[in-house]
Write a protein that holds these residues in place. Structure first.
Motif, PDB file in Angstrom:
ATOM      1  N   ALA A   1       0.904   6.579  -0.408  1.00 52.84           N
ATOM      2  CA  ALA A   1      -0.242   6.883   0.456  1.00 52.84           C
ATOM      3  C   ALA A   1       0.259   7.412   1.786  1.00 52.84           C
ATOM      4  O   ALA A   1       1.390   7.149   2.218  1.00 52.84           O
ATOM      5  CB  ALA A   1      -1.083   5.624   0.658  1.00 52.84           C
ATOM      6  N   THR A   2      -0.573   8.204   2.461  1.00 57.81           N
ATOM      7  CA  THR A   2      -0.206   8.738   3.775  1.00 57.81           C
ATOM      8  C   THR A   2      -0.332   7.638   4.821  1.00 57.81           C
ATOM      9  O   THR A   2      -0.967   6.599   4.592  1.00 57.81           O
ATOM     10  CB  THR A   2      -1.138   9.900   4.154  1.00 57.81           C
ATOM     11  OG1 THR A   2      -2.468   9.379   4.340  1.00 57.81           O
ATOM     12  CG2 THR A   2      -1.146  10.958   3.068  1.00 57.81           C
TER      13      THR A   2
ATOM     14  N   ARG B   1      -6.526   1.046   4.726  1.00 58.77           N
ATOM     15  CA  ARG B   1      -6.543  -0.107   3.831  1.00 58.77           C
ATOM     16  C   ARG B   1      -6.202  -1.397   4.595  1.00 58.77           C
ATOM     17  O   ARG B   1      -6.806  -2.450   4.350  1.00 58.77           O
ATOM     18  CB  ARG B   1      -5.565   0.118   2.681  1.00 58.77           C
ATOM     19  CG  ARG B   1      -5.952   1.277   1.772  1.00 58.77           C
ATOM     20  CD  ARG B   1      -4.907   1.492   0.676  1.00 58.77           C
ATOM     21  NE  ARG B   1      -5.234   2.647  -0.143  1.00 58.77           N
ATOM     22  CZ  ARG B   1      -4.496   3.077  -1.153  1.00 58.77           C
ATOM     23  NH1 ARG B   1      -3.365   2.413  -1.465  1.00 58.77           N
ATOM     24  NH2 ARG B   1      -4.849   4.142  -1.859  1.00 58.77           N
TER      25      ARG B   1
ATOM     26  N   GLU C   1      -3.959   6.708   5.360  1.00 56.25           N
ATOM     27  CA  GLU C   1      -4.542   5.934   4.262  1.00 56.25           C
ATOM     28  C   GLU C   1      -4.060   4.487   4.287  1.00 56.25           C
ATOM     29  O   GLU C   1      -4.834   3.551   4.030  1.00 56.25           O
ATOM     30  CB  GLU C   1      -4.184   6.587   2.934  1.00 56.25           C
ATOM     31  CG  GLU C   1      -4.842   7.954   2.740  1.00 56.25           C
ATOM     32  CD  GLU C   1      -4.292   8.693   1.524  1.00 56.25           C
ATOM     33  OE1 GLU C   1      -4.930   9.653   1.079  1.00 56.25           O
ATOM     34  OE2 GLU C   1      -3.209   8.278   1.026  1.00 56.25           O
TER      35      GLU C   1
ATOM     36  N   TYR D   1       0.821  -1.205   0.000  1.00 59.39           N
ATOM     37  CA  TYR D   1       0.000   0.000   0.000  1.00 59.39           C
ATOM     38  C   TYR D   1       0.857   1.259   0.000  1.00 59.39           C
ATOM     39  O   TYR D   1       0.477   2.302  -0.537  1.00 59.39           O
ATOM     40  CB  TYR D   1      -0.936   0.014   1.213  1.00 59.39           C
ATOM     41  CG  TYR D   1      -1.962  -1.090   1.208  1.00 59.39           C
ATOM     42  CD1 TYR D   1      -2.534  -1.546   0.021  1.00 59.39           C
ATOM     43  CD2 TYR D   1      -2.358  -1.689   2.394  1.00 59.39           C
ATOM     44  CE1 TYR D   1      -3.475  -2.563   0.026  1.00 59.39           C
ATOM     45  CE2 TYR D   1      -3.294  -2.708   2.409  1.00 59.39           C
ATOM     46  CZ  TYR D   1      -3.856  -3.145   1.229  1.00 59.39           C
ATOM     47  OH  TYR D   1      -4.783  -4.147   1.221  1.00 59.39           O
TER      48      TYR D   1
ATOM     49  N   GLU E   1       2.230   3.400  -3.372  1.00 57.50           N
ATOM     50  CA  GLU E   1       1.456   4.434  -4.046  1.00 57.50           C
ATOM     51  C   GLU E   1       1.589   5.800  -3.375  1.00 57.50           C
ATOM     52  O   GLU E   1       0.794   6.701  -3.639  1.00 57.50           O
ATOM     53  CB  GLU E   1      -0.009   4.011  -4.074  1.00 57.50           C
ATOM     54  CG  GLU E   1      -0.251   2.679  -4.790  1.00 57.50           C
ATOM     55  CD  GLU E   1      -1.696   2.245  -4.726  1.00 57.50           C
ATOM     56  OE1 GLU E   1      -2.510   3.011  -4.148  1.00 57.50           O
ATOM     57  OE2 GLU E   1      -2.030   1.169  -5.257  1.00 57.50           O
TER      58      GLU E   1
END
Length: 579
Positions: free
Chosen positions: A423-424, A431, A427, A418, A421
């Motif tokens: 993502a923070t 997920r 985030e 994850y 990408e």
């Protein structure tokens, strides 16, 4: 009142006979009893015969005396030499008396009785006395018979009492023996229960064998040897006191070959369920008892040397049962050690080699639990993202053992996927939350992610129910990032995790950790976080910048030195410097 006394001269036997007949007549007329008359006349005849034997002339004084209030009286007789004044002679015996029921006729004292008549009366008196004697003899015979019967009854009673006493003594002895056996059985059962609890409470082979020796020696065995077939596997190579039995008795070899307890002594022990063998060359004076240690397989043999001349039956039964429980405990410890080693190996294999990033120093520590099955589930990670930032991750999966280690590996892999990408942290956790709820609905986890960007004095972080990070500023002040964390990963509730920001300029430090570092039974987590903050504040800037690994060890020492760990410990220390 008295009647005038009668004085009779006694110079010959005829005079004595006539006097005796007169006295008999007086007593008879006055109603004297036959026995009283016989006693009185016999005593008087003896007195007269005595006087005639001395010679001379004697006087017999007869006097009838009556009581003043009634009709009864008595006849008194005394014999004295002629010419003596007074009744009786000082040399003679006291007065002879005969009780009279009533007063004799007036001329009774002076009346005379013929000798034939007196002779007949004497025979009547004799007959009456003989009749009384017969009656008394009959009574005596009756009493003797009763006495004999009584004696027989007493003897029989004594025999019964003695038999009852012997039976009572036997019963008391039997009861005392039964009580002693019951008390001994109770002590053996109590010891077996206590020993079983002490043995099964440990999952360490060394501790089990040490406790077994402490409990059995010297009360139940002079000494003991434990022969484990997989000694190399069981041995704790770090234990300098690890014991090795270099030679084994024939009884131990027979027990290992047959799987049955063996007793070796000069005389058969006749112990239940135990085979007898000749005395052992290793212990010729004391009996040996070799008991197989069996679980799902034969693990080894426990050999005990008797504390005295023999093993008794009850103790041998208890020892055989205890050996069975020891075998089960050793087997559990073996399986536990295998699972622990596997989980720890898998856990360590998945821990990350820390990357290097300009302006950031990293140090990490992983310490498995020192006891219990609480290995697996705690992890740390640090890796670079495509945009050049670095993600520092700390996490803890609920549950322990191999399964928790596998789930931890899945979470670690998913988190890295994850993060690709860009993502923070919030985030990524969102997920992971959805993924874990779908993949493992009955398993939960906590995690904290912090993102470091080169040259950026601000750190972005997010938490999923994890203990808060502790931050040390460049001036040494310490604060806890106590913003409200999100729910644990995998909780069956939809949740979106929030990103938080905190300043972390050069010279600052951030500590990420799992609850095994700060949580203690009965104390909660807050006191442990306080101790961690004080340990972090005690570090100096040179210590943090010159040797961060030593600084990580310095953080662990005050928190872990005083207790065994029943949980894994992960620590990730991040320190910012000028790029």
């Amino acid at each position: 009142m008295t009647v005038s006394p009668d004085v009779r001269k006694i110079a010959s036997v005829a005079d004595a006979a006539r006097a005796r007949a007169a006295v008999d007549r007086i007593a008879t007329d006055a109603g004297a009893t036959t026995l009283d008359r016989a006693r009185f006349l016999t005593a008087l005849t003896a007195r007269l015969r005595h006087c005639l034997g001395r010679g001379g002339e004697w006087e017999l004084l007869l006097d009838v005396r009556r009581s003043g209030a009634g009709q009864t009286g008595r006849l008194e007789a005394s014999v004295s030499p002629v010419g003596h004044c007074g009744p009786g002679s000082p040399a003679e015996a006291p007065l002879l008396t005969c009780p009279l029921p009533h007063q004799p006729v007036a001329n009774a004292l002076s009346a005379s009785t013929s000798l034939p008549e007196a002779l007949l009366r004497a025979d009547e008196n004799t007959a009456a006395v003989l009749s009384l004697l017969d009656e008394q003899e009959s009574l005596v015979r009756l009493h003797r018979e009763e006495l004999h019967q009584t004696n027989q009854g007493v003897l029989a009673l004594h025999a019964d009492l003695e038999a009852a006493a012997l039976a009572q003594r036997d019963l008391l002895e039997a009861e005392r023996t039964a009580r002693a056996e019951a008390e001994r059985a109770r002590r053996l059962l109590t010891f077996l229960g206590d020993a079983s609890a002490a043995i099964t409470s440990s999952l360490s082979h060394t501790a089990i064998l040490r406790r077994l020796s402490d409990m059995l020696v010297p009360d139940y065995a002079e000494h003991l040897d434990v022969w484990l077939f997989d000694e190399e596997e069981y041995a704790d190579h770090d234990d300098e006191h690890a014991h090795r039995v270099r030679e084994h008795s024939a009884a131990a070899v027979a027990a290992a070959r047959t799987g049955r307890p063996q007793h070796a002594a000069a005389h058969p022990g006749a112990l239940p369920g135990v085979d007898d063998l000749p005395p052992s060359a290793l212990s010729p004076q004391r009996p040996l008892l070799a008991i197989p240690l069996v679980a799902q397989r034969l693990l080894g043999v426990l050999t005990l040397t008797a504390p005295g001349p023999r093993f008794d039956e009850d103790t041998s039964v208890m020892l055989v049962e205890l050996a069975r429980r020891v075998g089960v405990a050793l087997d559990h410890a073996h399986r536990y050690q295998q699972s622990r080693n596997t989980a720890e190996a898998l856990q360590r294999a998945q821990l990350t080699e820390l990357p290097a990033q300009p302006g950031l120093l990293l140090a990490a520590r992983y310490l498995p639990a020192t006891w219990g099955m609480n290995i697996g589930g705690d992890w740390y990670d640090a890796f670079l993202q495509p945009d050049g930032s670095l993600l520092a991750v700390i996490g803890d999966v609920t549950g322990h053992g191999l399964h928790a280690a596998v789930v931890m590996g899945q979470l670690r892999t998913a988190l890295r996927a994850y993060a690709v990408e860009n993502a923070t942290p919030g985030e990524i956790l969102t997920r992971l939350h959805r993924m874990l709820g779908h993949l493992q609905p009955d398993l939960y986890a906590t995690a904290l992610i912090a993102r470091f960007r080169p040259g950026d004095p601000e750190v972005v972080w997010a938490s999923a129910g994890h203990p808060p990070a502790v931050v040390r500023a460049a001036d040494g002040t310490v604060r806890v990032l106590d913003a409200k964390p999100g729910v644990m990963l995998g909780i069956p509730l939809p949740h979106v995790y929030t990103d938080h920001r905190t300043d972390l300029p050069a010279g600052s430090s951030m500590v990420l950790y799992t609850d095994g570092l700060v949580e203690r039974r009965g104390q909660g987590i807050d006191p442990g976080i306080g101790r961690l903050g004080r340990a972090l504040a005690a570090l100096t800037a040179p210590e943090l910048e010159q040797d961060l690994d030593a600084a990580a060890d310095a953080l662990l020492k005050p928190l872990l030195y005083d207790s065994e760990r029943d949980d894994d410990v992960c620590l990730l220390l991040c320190h910012t410097v000028t790029p």
